[in-house]
Design a protein around this motif. Structure first.
Motif, PDB file in Angstrom:
ATOM      1  N   MET A  65      11.324  41.041   4.856  1.00  0.00           N
ATOM      2  CA  MET A  65      12.101  39.808   4.691  1.00  0.00           C
ATOM      3  C   MET A  65      12.730  39.728   3.310  1.00  0.00           C
ATOM      4  N   ARG A  66      12.015  40.198   2.303  1.00  0.00           N
ATOM      5  CA  ARG A  66      12.522  40.117   0.918  1.00  0.00           C
ATOM      6  C   ARG A  66      13.423  41.295   0.547  1.00  0.00           C
ATOM      7  N   GLY A  67      13.576  42.253   1.441  1.00  0.00           N
ATOM      8  CA  GLY A  67      14.408  43.411   1.146  1.00  0.00           C
ATOM      9  C   GLY A  67      13.726  44.422   0.255  1.00  0.00           C
ATOM     10  N   GLU A  68      12.401  44.389   0.208  1.00  0.00           N
ATOM     11  CA  GLU A  68      11.635  45.326  -0.614  1.00  0.00           C
ATOM     12  C   GLU A  68      11.322  46.581   0.206  1.00  0.00           C
ATOM     13  N   PRO A  69      11.090  47.695  -0.477  1.00  0.00           N
ATOM     14  CA  PRO A  69      10.728  48.916   0.251  1.00  0.00           C
ATOM     15  C   PRO A  69       9.416  48.737   1.016  1.00  0.00           C
ATOM     16  N   ILE A  70       9.365  49.335   2.185  1.00  0.00           N
ATOM     17  CA  ILE A  70       8.155  49.294   2.999  1.00  0.00           C
ATOM     18  C   ILE A  70       7.472  50.641   2.838  1.00  0.00           C
ATOM     19  N   GLY A  71       6.210  50.610   2.453  1.00  0.00           N
ATOM     20  CA  GLY A  71       5.510  51.872   2.267  1.00  0.00           C
ATOM     21  C   GLY A  71       4.048  51.660   1.981  1.00  0.00           C
ATOM     22  N   ALA A  72       3.444  52.680   1.433  1.00  0.00           N
ATOM     23  CA  ALA A  72       1.995  52.695   1.214  1.00  0.00           C
ATOM     24  C   ALA A  72       1.544  51.594   0.261  1.00  0.00           C
ATOM     25  N   ASP A 105      21.081  34.588   8.764  1.00  0.00           N
ATOM     26  CA  ASP A 105      21.230  35.571   9.844  1.00  0.00           C
ATOM     27  C   ASP A 105      21.423  36.975   9.286  1.00  0.00           C
ATOM     28  N   GLU A 106      22.120  37.079   8.159  1.00  0.00           N
ATOM     29  CA  GLU A 106      22.355  38.375   7.551  1.00  0.00           C
ATOM     30  C   GLU A 106      21.040  39.050   7.147  1.00  0.00           C
ATOM     31  N   THR A 107      20.084  38.253   6.720  1.00  0.00           N
ATOM     32  CA  THR A 107      18.772  38.803   6.359  1.00  0.00           C
ATOM     33  C   THR A 107      18.089  39.377   7.583  1.00  0.00           C
ATOM     34  N   MET A 108      18.119  38.642   8.679  1.00  0.00           N
ATOM     35  CA  MET A 108      17.445  39.090   9.901  1.00  0.00           C
ATOM     36  C   MET A 108      18.110  40.340  10.478  1.00  0.00           C
ATOM     37  N   ASP A 109      19.413  40.470  10.257  1.00  0.00           N
ATOM     38  CA  ASP A 109      20.173  41.607  10.796  1.00  0.00           C
ATOM     39  C   ASP A 109      20.200  42.813   9.860  1.00  0.00           C
ATOM     40  N   ARG A 110      19.776  42.635   8.602  1.00  0.00           N
ATOM     41  CA  ARG A 110      19.823  43.712   7.617  1.00  0.00           C
ATOM     42  C   ARG A 110      18.987  44.900   8.102  1.00  0.00           C
ATOM     43  N   VAL A 111      19.531  46.087   7.976  1.00  0.00           N
ATOM     44  CA  VAL A 111      18.822  47.304   8.383  1.00  0.00           C
ATOM     45  C   VAL A 111      17.975  47.786   7.214  1.00  0.00           C
ATOM     46  N   THR A 112      16.749  48.158   7.534  1.00  0.00           N
ATOM     47  CA  THR A 112      15.815  48.620   6.513  1.00  0.00           C
ATOM     48  C   THR A 112      15.115  49.888   7.003  1.00  0.00           C
ATOM     49  N   ASP A 113      14.629  50.662   6.063  1.00  0.00           N
ATOM     50  CA  ASP A 113      13.874  51.858   6.429  1.00  0.00           C
ATOM     51  C   ASP A 113      12.449  51.449   6.748  1.00  0.00           C
ATOM     52  N   PHE A 114      12.050  51.668   7.969  1.00  0.00           N
ATOM     53  CA  PHE A 114      10.718  51.307   8.445  1.00  0.00           C
ATOM     54  C   PHE A 114       9.994  52.588   8.801  1.00  0.00           C
ATOM     55  N   GLY A 116      10.696  55.640   8.103  1.00  0.00           N
ATOM     56  CA  GLY A 116      11.594  56.684   8.584  1.00  0.00           C
ATOM     57  C   GLY A 116      12.510  56.260   9.716  1.00  0.00           C
ATOM     58  N   HIS A 117      12.350  55.050  10.210  1.00  0.00           N
ATOM     59  CA  HIS A 117      13.209  54.529  11.279  1.00  0.00           C
ATOM     60  C   HIS A 117      14.108  53.446  10.695  1.00  0.00           C
ATOM     61  N   GLN A 118      15.351  53.443  11.093  1.00  0.00           N
ATOM     62  CA  GLN A 118      16.290  52.428  10.629  1.00  0.00           C
ATOM     63  C   GLN A 118      16.272  51.258  11.617  1.00  0.00           C
ATOM     64  N   LEU A 119      15.658  50.157  11.195  1.00  0.00           N
ATOM     65  CA  LEU A 119      15.513  48.984  12.056  1.00  0.00           C
ATOM     66  C   LEU A 119      16.028  47.747  11.342  1.00  0.00           C
ATOM     67  N   SER A 120      16.483  46.780  12.115  1.00  0.00           N
ATOM     68  CA  SER A 120      16.821  45.491  11.513  1.00  0.00           C
ATOM     69  C   SER A 120      15.512  44.809  11.110  1.00  0.00           C
ATOM     70  N   VAL A 121      15.621  43.857  10.204  1.00  0.00           N
ATOM     71  CA  VAL A 121      14.437  43.114   9.783  1.00  0.00           C
ATOM     72  C   VAL A 121      13.791  42.450  11.000  1.00  0.00           C
ATOM     73  N   LEU A 122      14.601  41.904  11.900  1.00  0.00           N
ATOM     74  CA  LEU A 122      14.051  41.285  13.106  1.00  0.00           C
ATOM     75  C   LEU A 122      13.266  42.300  13.934  1.00  0.00           C
ATOM     76  N   GLU A 123      13.778  43.507  14.058  1.00  0.00           N
ATOM     77  CA  GLU A 123      13.057  44.552  14.798  1.00  0.00           C
ATOM     78  C   GLU A 123      11.754  44.933  14.095  1.00  0.00           C
ATOM     79  N   VAL A 124      11.752  44.937  12.765  1.00  0.00           N
ATOM     80  CA  VAL A 124      10.524  45.212  12.018  1.00  0.00           C
ATOM     81  C   VAL A 124       9.481  44.141  12.330  1.00  0.00           C
TER      82      VAL A 124
END
Length: 166
Positions: A65-72, A105-114, A116-124
């Motif tokens: 949601m905050r646009g931060e990297p997702i990882g370990a 809405d732009e936040t929810m639609d933003r694509v992020t690396d999950f 290794g998968h490119q997903l929208s925030v909503l999909e995450v």
């Protein structure tokens, strides 16, 4: 004449996350604290580690949601006792729910690396929710093995027969 209200994607994820969270909390609160180190098999996580997974998943949602990297390093260190773990889970869940409710809405639609998968925030958010549901089912087995009562999840259990659920 009946008017139908279309539920937005944001309202849907908020509502389903809240329903599933309250169910998960009921399951986690039923666990006996003195058996947090129990693991059903050598390769299985301990009950404590599995509870930490629920907290970590909420941290992943917050990071997305905050646009931060997702990882370990998405989840901070946590205390070991059940009360603190559940309080942290509750607090982080509320924070994420607030972020979702206020997001553009732009936040929810933003694509992020999950992972290794490119997903929208909503999909995450949906992916993490499905994983939480999976782990909750896993944890219900831990409850049974620990000799605890298994609360209703989607319907009756041997410990909460039909008509006795809250």
């Amino acid at each position: 004449m009946t008017t139908s209200k279309s539920v937005t994607a944001r309202e849907q994820i908020l509502n389903v996350r809240e329903f599933e969270f309250s169910t998960t909390m009921r399951v986690l609160k039923a666990y006996p604290e003195d058996k947090l180190d129990m693991r059903p098999a050598e390769k299985s996580r301990s009950a404590r580690e599995l509870i930490r997974t629920f907290v970590a998943e909420e941290h992943v949602c917050g990071a997305a949601m905050r646009g931060e990297p997702i990882g370990a390093n998405t989840s901070p260190s946590l205390r070991d006792n059940l009360t603190d773990l559940l309080e942290t889970f509750d607090r982080v869940h509320k924070e994420v729910q607030n972020l979702i409710a206020q997001a553009a809405d732009e936040t929810m639609d933003r694509v992020t690396d999950f992972y290794g998968h490119q997903l929208s925030v909503l999909e995450v958010l949906w992916a993490e929710l499905h994983d939480q549901i999976h782990h909750r089912g896993q944890f219900s087995v831990y409850l049974r093995l620990a000799g605890a009562r298994v609360p209703s999840i989607y319907g009756p259990t041997a410990d909460e027969p039909a008509g006795t659920q809250n």
